[in-house]
Design an enzyme around this catalytic site. Structure first.
Site, PDB file in Angstrom:
ATOM      1  N   ARG A   1       0.819  -1.211   0.000  1.00 52.91           N
ATOM      2  CA  ARG A   1       0.000   0.000   0.000  1.00 52.91           C
ATOM      3  C   ARG A   1       0.849   1.255   0.000  1.00 52.91           C
ATOM      4  O   ARG A   1       1.874   1.328   0.671  1.00 52.91           O
ATOM      5  CB  ARG A   1      -0.871   0.014   1.268  1.00 52.91           C
TER       6      ARG A   1
ATOM      7  N   GLY B   1       0.846   6.224   8.447  1.00 51.36           N
ATOM      8  CA  GLY B   1       1.092   5.090   9.346  1.00 51.36           C
ATOM      9  C   GLY B   1       2.488   5.190   9.943  1.00 51.36           C
ATOM     10  O   GLY B   1       3.259   6.108   9.636  1.00 51.36           O
TER      11      GLY B   1
ATOM     12  N   LYS C   1      -4.604 -12.492  17.235  1.00 49.06           N
ATOM     13  CA  LYS C   1      -4.495 -11.502  18.309  1.00 49.06           C
ATOM     14  C   LYS C   1      -4.868 -12.041  19.693  1.00 49.06           C
ATOM     15  O   LYS C   1      -4.727 -11.333  20.692  1.00 49.06           O
ATOM     16  CB  LYS C   1      -5.354 -10.275  17.991  1.00 49.06           C
TER      17      LYS C   1
ATOM     18  N   LEU D   1       2.976  -2.927  17.882  1.00 49.78           N
ATOM     19  CA  LEU D   1       3.326  -1.548  18.210  1.00 49.78           C
ATOM     20  C   LEU D   1       2.460  -0.968  19.323  1.00 49.78           C
ATOM     21  O   LEU D   1       2.856   0.003  19.965  1.00 49.78           O
ATOM     22  CB  LEU D   1       3.223  -0.686  16.944  1.00 49.78           C
TER      23      LEU D   1
ATOM     24  N   GLU E   1       3.411   1.912  22.030  1.00 52.48           N
ATOM     25  CA  GLU E   1       2.650   3.163  22.096  1.00 52.48           C
ATOM     26  C   GLU E   1       2.126   3.375  23.527  1.00 52.48           C
ATOM     27  O   GLU E   1       2.160   4.488  24.057  1.00 52.48           O
ATOM     28  CB  GLU E   1       1.485   3.120  21.091  1.00 52.48           C
TER      29      GLU E   1
ATOM     30  N   ASP F   1      42.571 -26.408 -13.190  1.00 54.11           N
ATOM     31  CA  ASP F   1      41.893 -27.047 -12.058  1.00 54.11           C
ATOM     32  C   ASP F   1      40.857 -28.018 -12.644  1.00 54.11           C
ATOM     33  O   ASP F   1      40.512 -27.933 -13.836  1.00 54.11           O
ATOM     34  CB  ASP F   1      41.230 -25.960 -11.201  1.00 54.11           C
TER      35      ASP F   1
HETATM   36  C1  GDG Z   1       2.243  -5.494  11.257  1.00 56.16           C
HETATM   37  C2  GDG Z   1       2.621  -6.697  12.115  1.00 56.16           C
HETATM   38  C3  GDG Z   1       4.110  -5.218  13.453  1.00 56.16           C
HETATM   39  C4  GDG Z   1      -5.153   0.335  16.297  1.00 56.16           C
HETATM   40  N1  GDG Z   1      -6.408   0.700  16.587  1.00 56.16           N
HETATM   41  C5  GDG Z   1      -6.529   1.994  16.320  1.00 56.16           C
HETATM   42  C6  GDG Z   1      -5.322   2.451  15.831  1.00 56.16           C
HETATM   43  N2  GDG Z   1      -4.475   1.403  15.831  1.00 56.16           N
HETATM   44  C7  GDG Z   1      -3.073   1.443  15.413  1.00 56.16           C
HETATM   45  C8  GDG Z   1      -2.158   1.337  16.600  1.00 56.16           C
HETATM   46  C9  GDG Z   1      -0.891   0.753  15.998  1.00 56.16           C
HETATM   47  C10 GDG Z   1      -1.419  -0.054  14.822  1.00 56.16           C
HETATM   48  O1  GDG Z   1      -2.770   0.308  14.616  1.00 56.16           O
HETATM   49  C11 GDG Z   1      -1.374  -1.550  15.070  1.00 56.16           C
HETATM   50  O2  GDG Z   1      -0.060  -1.923  15.356  1.00 56.16           O
HETATM   51  P1  GDG Z   1       0.579  -3.295  14.844  1.00 56.16           P
HETATM   52  O3  GDG Z   1       1.924  -3.433  15.438  1.00 56.16           O
HETATM   53  O4  GDG Z   1      -0.374  -4.404  15.093  1.00 56.16           O
HETATM   54  O5  GDG Z   1       0.759  -2.987  13.286  1.00 56.16           O
HETATM   55  P2  GDG Z   1       0.229  -3.671  11.917  1.00 56.16           P
HETATM   56  O6  GDG Z   1       0.659  -2.821  10.795  1.00 56.16           O
HETATM   57  O7  GDG Z   1      -1.209  -3.903  12.009  1.00 56.16           O
HETATM   58  O8  GDG Z   1       0.997  -5.028  11.836  1.00 56.16           O
HETATM   59  C12 GDG Z   1       2.991  -6.233  13.522  1.00 56.16           C
HETATM   60  C13 GDG Z   1       3.760  -4.099  12.491  1.00 56.16           C
HETATM   61  O9  GDG Z   1       3.363  -4.582  11.207  1.00 56.16           O
HETATM   62  C14 GDG Z   1       4.926  -3.141  12.277  1.00 56.16           C
HETATM   63  O10 GDG Z   1       6.012  -3.810  11.722  1.00 56.16           O
HETATM   64  O11 GDG Z   1       4.290  -4.677  14.738  1.00 56.16           O
HETATM   65  O12 GDG Z   1       3.402  -7.351  14.298  1.00 56.16           O
HETATM   66  O13 GDG Z   1       1.529  -7.598  12.166  1.00 56.16           O
HETATM   67  O14 GDG Z   1      -0.051   1.762  15.510  1.00 56.16           O
HETATM   68  O15 GDG Z   1      -1.974   2.612  17.152  1.00 56.16           O
HETATM   69  N3  GDG Z   1      -5.122   3.731  15.474  1.00 56.16           N
HETATM   70  C15 GDG Z   1      -6.175   4.579  15.595  1.00 56.16           C
HETATM   71  N4  GDG Z   1      -7.374   4.176  16.042  1.00 56.16           N
HETATM   72  C16 GDG Z   1      -7.602   2.922  16.404  1.00 56.16           C
HETATM   73  O16 GDG Z   1      -8.716   2.577  16.794  1.00 56.16           O
HETATM   74  N5  GDG Z   1      -6.002   5.851  15.260  1.00 56.16           N
END
Ligand code: GDG
Length: 749
Positions: free
Chosen positions: A19, A38, A285, A383, A387, A505
């Site tokens: 994306r 992101g 999850k 993440l 956070e 060789d």
């Molecule tokens: C892949 C890998 C790896 C969630 N709900 C809301 C919201 N979020 C944001 C969080 C966080 C993100 O979504 C989820 O974090 P992940 O770490 O799960 O990231 P993904 O991109 O889904 O997953 C994962 C990551 O890549 C990075 O390499 O950590 O293991 O699966 O940032 O804050 N944000 C908002 N509202 C929500 O309701 N605004």
């Protein structure tokens, strides 16, 4: 690809991900673009300020053909380039292979994986589309950074087109252990695809280990530690734990908007403890397991009824797909059952949100939480945990973290839980709620330091640094390509020479490599060629090999040539007897063979080859992981003594050789050079032991390295077939077929 001016063009990063960091919408009023800033875009922003940049990816919607040109122009102004995908491609490549095959398998849910060949075909085609988009844009000096499981074939596609390109790849999700990965029918293609990169980044060392283990088992490679040589290149597999923009989250948590949302939340809680969880709807999850643990906790500790509020945030995802629909149904049922059983007029155990919240509200939750449950069954990093740590500074809440999340490798001060262990999980909830303030403070302080220091910018910098470092190890090729002009020049020299020496060789140079060493016996065409060259009166031909003398004798002994065996420990001048070097000593071997026997017995498939003056430990037929461990163990056990005794432990192609370094092809070459004055010298070889030979040659000699440009030889040729053609050509030019003397007759042995 345009040849970039390496010295003057500013270095550019081309970032490639499924994306783009924008979402495109096509309404009647026209096209509109929403930036989706992101974590990745934030992390790369600092890099993009230092380098030129371009981001290639899918704009997130199907674009009508008549709008494509306009979309490309619009995006270009934001340094973005679209890869347009139609509905069928999105279904096969993205929803199909990426999300229904790779995602479940790599998260250890093989039973949820579908293995549809049509989906894989789409995946390959779309990966090709991405690779073509990069190829159209890239210049030699660009750095290409490819992201994630949707694009695992792209690195090799780019490498095949442009061998010199700098290519990095980062996998955001876990890489599974081999017994799980092997379920994938296309495992070899995926690994080959990834191996096109110079640096392969993973979230944790477990992932690095799983990847290198799979690569060693499936491909003909031998990762030692986390590196492997792939032709001219080094491929490095390394852990780069991704992170967040700590400062941005920390500052946001103190912003006016967040403080106001926090206040509302605070009032609503009326002194209750706040527990939170934040997940996308996904079976990886651990949503169900967490609800079960919470229910058990409430049952075991009724004193907490009415005193804890659980804010359960689940971001909708793919709930039309069966696996996800079922998960949602189960989750809804469980929440309703827990709430139904325990809710009172003024208290609800679970506040369930099934939507995405604005960042300010999310951060207010992080800020106010007394306990955050980040308990996936499997997660690349996660993440949310980081956070929470960045935003919860004032409160000193407790992080309960699954040991199956990559983040648990770094955040050691979290309370670590196995989400499948419901009893232990419930107990940890209790412990977290009762943890003394001082302990909470200390734990939070340590975790904050970690996230602050290793933020997303550091992650991006570390990756780039590793990429540049690995790339800098590729020495500029010193051997030049052999072509028809070179051949003409050499032919001219060859024709007028009266005393020629040819040193060749054997394995890899005159014949290809085989799994079984005995399979490399010379074919009729080779025997004929060698007989012809050796039969020219002006020629002296020597085969100079690491093989033992008996094999050389058996295969080539009947030809009119010299044989040099075991890198020069043994030699036989044409028509003479075998002689060994007067200073060669093999008495040291007994002790080492005795020690190696123990390792060999403990390593199925391993074998010891005893040569006159060296010992070779072969492990081609062994489990690669076990073999790698054994090689390290052998080195530990023998290296110190070997060094003291003037011996060398040398890594070869799936072999470890113990030998006397004084015996090498360089010395043997010098001995042959001194035997007569030659006016034409040609040497050819294919591996590192032949480099000693090349270095020993006088100026003006012709040296040919087979298969590699990185060499002290003057020229390189592609393979043994190319070398054979050159030899044939030389023979014909120096010894035309109608010449009075004919080559000796040979019969294949
Ligand atoms: C892949 C890998 C790896 C969630 N709900 C809301 C919201 N979020 C944001 C969080 C966080 C993100 O979504 C989820 O974090 P992940 O770490 O799960 O990231 P993904 O991109 O889904 O997953 C994962 C990551 O890549 C990075 O390499 O950590 O293991 O699966 O940032 O804050 N944000 C908002 N509202 C929500 O309701 N605004």
């Amino acid at each position: 690809m345009k040849e970039g001016d390496i010295h003057h063009a500013p270095r550019r990063i081309i970032n490639v991900s499924n994306r783009l960091p924008v979402k495109l919408a096509q309404a009647e009023e026209g096209l509109s673009y929403t930036t989706s800033e992101g974590g990745l875009a934030t992390g790369l922003s600092a890099l993009f300020a230092r380098y030129e940049s371009l981001w290639i990816g899918w704009p997130g919607a199907e674009v009508a053909a008549e709008n494509m040109a306009q979309v490309s122009v619009d995006l270009r102004s934001q340094k973005l380039a679209p890869v347009f995908l139609n509905a069928e491609e999105i279904e096969g490549y993205y929803e199909g292979f990426s999300n229904e095959t790779i995602w479940p398998l790599f998260h250890y849910f093989p039973s949820k994986s579908g293995f549809d060949a049509h989906f894989y075909e789409c995946y390959e085609q779309v990966n090709r589309k991405f690779a073509d988009a990069v190829i159209q844009e890239a210049k030699t000096n660009d750095i290409i950074w490819i992201h994630d499981y949707q694009l695992m074939l792209v690195p090799q596609m780019l490498r095949a087109a442009f061998p010199e390109l700098t290519i990095g790849f980062f996998l955001h999700i876990p890489f599974p252990a081999y017994p799980v990965f092997m379920a994938l029918p296309w495992r070899k293609d995926i690994l080959e695809g990834l191996m096109g990169a110079d640096v392969l980044g993973f979230q944790t060392y477990d992932d690095v280990h799983n990847f290198t283990d799979s690569a060693n088992r499936v491909l003909e490679v031998n990762f030692v530690g986390n590196e492997v040589k792939a032709g001219e290149r080094t491929v490095l597999a390394h852990a780069f734990p991704i992170s967040i923009d700590y400062r941005k989250f920390q500052e946001l948590s103190e912003s006016k908007e967040v403080l106001s949302a926090s206040k509302t939340l605070h009032t609503l809680l009326r002194g209750n403890k706040l527990a939170i969880s934040v997940d996308r709807l996904d079976y990886s999850k651990g949503i169900i397991q967490r609800l079960q643990a919470y229910e058990l906790f409430l049952n075991l500790h009724p004193e907490w009824l009415g005193k804890i509020s659980y804010f359960h945030l689940v971001v909708p995802s793919r709930d039309q797909v069966r696996n996800y629909r079922e998960l949602k149904e189960e989750m809804d049922k469980l929440i309703s059952s827990i709430n139904g059983r325990h809710a009172t007029f003024d208290w609800l155990p679970i506040h369930h949100f099934y939507r995405s919240l604005p960042p300010e509200q999310l951060v207010a939750m992080y800020r106010e939480a007394d306990i955050a449950w980040v308990t996936p069954l499997r997660d690349g990093m996660n993440l949310v945990s980081k956070e929470f740590v960045a935003c919860n500074s004032g409160r000193n809440g407790v992080l309960v973290l699954s040991e199956m999340a990559g983040a648990s490798r770094e955040l050691n001060d979290a309370l670590v839980v196995n989400p499948n262990d419901t009893e232990a999980f419930a107990q940890i909830i209790f412990e977290a709620l009762n943890m003394p303030a001082e302990e909470r403070k200390q734990r939070m302080k340590h975790m904050r330091q970690i996230v602050k220091q290793a933020d997303i910018f550091k992650w991006a910098d570390d990756f780039m640094e590793a990429l540049e470092e690995v790339k800098s190890r590729v020495l500029p090729p010193s051997a030049r390509p052999f072509n028809s002009i070179v051949l003409e020049r050499i032919e001219a020299k060859y024709c007028c020479a009266e005393h020629r020496l040819l040193l060749l060789d054997y394995d890899g140079t005159l014949v290809p490599f085989y799994d079984q060493p005995d399979a490399a016996r010379p074919d009729d065409a080779l025997l004929h060629l060698l007989a012809c060259i050796a039969g020219e009166p002006a020629n002296r031909l020597a085969i100079i090999s690491g093989r033992d003398r008996h094999t050389l004798e058996r295969w080539l002994g009947h030809l009119p040539l010299d044989l040099i065996a075991e890198h020069g420990a043994w030699y036989r001048v044409q028509g003479g007897e075998w002689e060994s070097r007067h200073d060669a000593d093999g008495s040291w071997k007994t002790k080492y063979i005795h020690k190696l026997n123990g390792f060999t017995r403990a390593t199925p498939g391993a074998l010891i080859e005893e040569k006159s003056y060296s010992i070779v430990w072969h492990y081609r037929q062994c489990d690669p992981f076990l073999a790698q461990r054994r090689v390290a163990e052998i080195r530990n056990a023998l290296e110190k003594n070997a060094q003291a005794e003037g011996l060398q432990l040398l890594d070869g192609n799936k072999v470890l050789e113990i030998r006397n370094p004084a015996i090498n092809k360089g010395r043997a070459t010098r001995r042959w050079l001194h035997s007569e004055p030659y006016d034409f010298i040609l040497a050819a070889g294919d591996d590192t032991t032949d480099e000693d030979m090349f270095k020993a040659l006088p100026t003006g000699s012709v040296s040919l390295r087979v298969g590699s440009k990185r060499s002290a030889a003057s020229f390189f040729v592609k393979d043994y077939k190319a070398l054979r053609r050159i030899l044939e050509q030389l023979h014909h030019s120096g010894f035309p077929p109608n010449h009075h003397s004919s080559p000796v007759n040979i019969t294949a042995c």
